[in-house]
Design an enzyme around this catalytic site. Structure first.
Site, PDB file in Angstrom:
ATOM      1  NE  ARG A 239      -4.173  -1.328   0.056  1.00  0.00           N
ATOM      2  CZ  ARG A 239      -4.369  -2.337  -0.608  1.00  0.00           C
ATOM      3  NH1 ARG A 239      -3.567  -2.902  -1.627  1.00  0.00           N
ATOM      4  NH2 ARG A 239      -5.516  -3.330  -0.743  1.00  0.00           N
ATOM      5  CD  GLU A 268      -2.571   3.195  -5.743  1.00  0.00           C
ATOM      6  OE1 GLU A 268      -3.703   2.269  -5.679  1.00  0.00           O
ATOM      7  OE2 GLU A 268      -1.571   2.672  -5.131  1.00  0.00           O
ATOM      8  CG  HIS A 286      -2.350  -0.640  -6.612  1.00  0.00           C
ATOM      9  ND1 HIS A 286      -2.680   0.028  -5.528  1.00  0.00           N
ATOM     10  CD2 HIS A 286      -2.401  -2.207  -6.344  1.00  0.00           C
ATOM     11  CE1 HIS A 286      -3.025  -0.652  -4.594  1.00  0.00           C
ATOM     12  NE2 HIS A 286      -2.582  -2.194  -5.059  1.00  0.00           N
TER      13      HIS A 286
END
Length: 319
Positions: A239, A268, A286
Site C-alpha cells: 500500500r 491512486e 498498482h
C-alpha cells in the site's frame, strides 16, 4: 427461487462475470468507474450484496447510511483498508476478502521491480528507445547486484513468503520482520528480526508486504529510511501509505536510497508526479495481481464467499 441481487462495482474477469451472471441478478456498469460514496449508499437499497475493489470506500460515514437490504460486502482484494470493519460489523454486514490467491502474482511483480530498480531498467530502456545510445564504458549504467545480497522483508504473509521463495533463487540472504515469528518450516532458514530497526540495518534490499493499518501508515519515514544501508533499494507492492513519499524523494535525491520500485502510491490513480523526474524510481500502476489466472481466482473467491453466505453458511474468508 429468486436470485440475490449483486452489484459488481468494477470490470472483473470475463470468467468471474459469467459465473456471477449465472448465479445472481447482476448490476454492473461496463464504464468501469470507481463507485462513489453516493453510489454505494444508493445501491445498498437495491442489492443484497456488493463485490467492491479497493477503489470503493466504506467509511464509517458511508456505512452509517447503508440500507438494511445490503447483507454482505465480498471484497475483490486481500487488503481491506478501504473498509471500516468496525462500522460494518456494527451494522450487521458481513465482510470477506480474497487471501491466498494473489501471492505469487504480486511477488512476481515485486521481483520485477527489484531487479529493474537495481539495474537501471527505466533509464536503459529510455536510452535505447530514444536512439540516444551512442556511448559505452565500463562505468555505464552500473547497478546494484541482487545475487547474494541481503533482502529484508516486512510482512511475511502469503506475498512475503512467496517473494522470499523467489529471492532464494538469486541466493539472497533472507531477513524478515513480522508481527510474530514464523514456524521453522515456513521460515526456511530466514533470519527473524523482532526489532524493525535491526532488520533495516541488515537490508541491502527492502520489500514491503504488510497491510496498511494505523500502526503501519508512514512506516518508512525519514528516520527509518536513514537506517537502511547507503544505496539500499526499496520495493513496495503493498500500500502506498506505508512510505512517506516526501521522505523517500529526499532520500533518493541525497543518494542514501539507491533506487526504488513502486506499484502503489498515496494518491491512486495518478501516483506522485514528483517521482517521475527520477529514473532510479521504477513505477507500475498498482497491478501486482494483474494476471489472468490470478484475477479469475480472486473473482471466484469473492463468489465462493457469496455462495456460502447465501446458503446460510459462514463464508470461508469472513473477516
Amino acid at each position: 427461487m429468486t436470485k440475490p441481487t449483486l452489484w459488481i462495482t468494477r470490470t472483473l474477469s470475463d470468467a468471474t462475470l459469467q459465473r456471477a451472471q449465472r448465479d445472481y441478478s447482476v448490476i454492473w456498469d461496463p464504464a468501469d468507474r470507481p463507485g462513489t460514496a453516493e453510489d454505494i449508499i444508493e445501491m445498498s437499497a437495491k442489492v443484497d450484496a456488493i463485490i467492491p475493489c479497493h477503489s470503493e470506500y466504506f467509511s464509517a460515514h458511508v456505512v452509517g447510511q447503508l440500507d438494511p437490504r445490503l447483507k454482505i460486502v465480498a471484497n475483490h482484494s486481500v487488503g481491506v483498508d478501504h473498509c471500516d470493519l468496525d462500522a460494518l460489523r456494527a451494522k450487521g454486514i458481513a465482510v470477506t476478502n480474497t487471501p491466498g490467491v494473489l501471492s505469487d502474482a504480486t511477488a512476481e511483480l515485486a521481483m520485477m521491480l527489484m531487479l529493474a530498480a537495481a539495474r537501471h531498467a527505466v533509464e536503459g530502456d529510455r536510452i535505447v528507445r530514444s536512439g540516444a545510445w551512442d556511448f559505452w564504458s565500463p562505468a555505464f549504467l552500473v547497478g546494484k547486484q541482487v545475487t547474494g545480497a541481503r533482502l529484508g522483508i516486512i510482512g511475511m504473509g502469503g506475498v512475503g513468503r512467496s517473494f522470499a521463495r523467489k529471492a532464494r533463487g538469486f541466493d539472497m540472504q533472507i531477513h524478515y520482520h513480522n508481527r510474530s515469528r514464523l514456524d521453522a518450516d515456513e521460515e526456511a532458514g530466514a533470519t527473524y528480526h523482532a526489532d524493525l530497526d535491526s532488520l533495516l540495518a541488515a537490508s541491502d534490499f527492502l520489500s514491503l508486504h504488510c497491510p496498511a493499518t494505523p500502526q503501519t501508515v508512514n512506516l518508512m519515514n525519514a528516520e527509518r529510511l536513514a537506517r537502511l544501508p547507503k544505496g539500499a533499494v526499496i520495493v513496495n507492492t503493498a500500500r502506498g501509505n506505508l512510505i512517506n513519499e516526501s521522505a523517500l524523494i529526499a532520500a533518493i535525491e541525497s543518494g542514501h536510497i539507491g533506487a526504488a520500485g513502486l506499484d502503489c502510491f498515496v494518491a491512486e490513480p495518478g501516483g506522485n508526479p514528483a517521482f517521475a523526474v527520477h529514473e532510479n524510481i521504477v513505477m507500475m500502476p498498482h497491478v501486482g495481481s494483474a494476471t489472468v489466472k490470478t484475477r479469475d481466482a480472486m473473482g471466484f473467491k469473492a463468489l465462493d464467499n457469496l455462495d456460502a453466505f447465501f446458503r446460510g453458511e459462514t463464508p470461508p474468508d469472513r473477516l
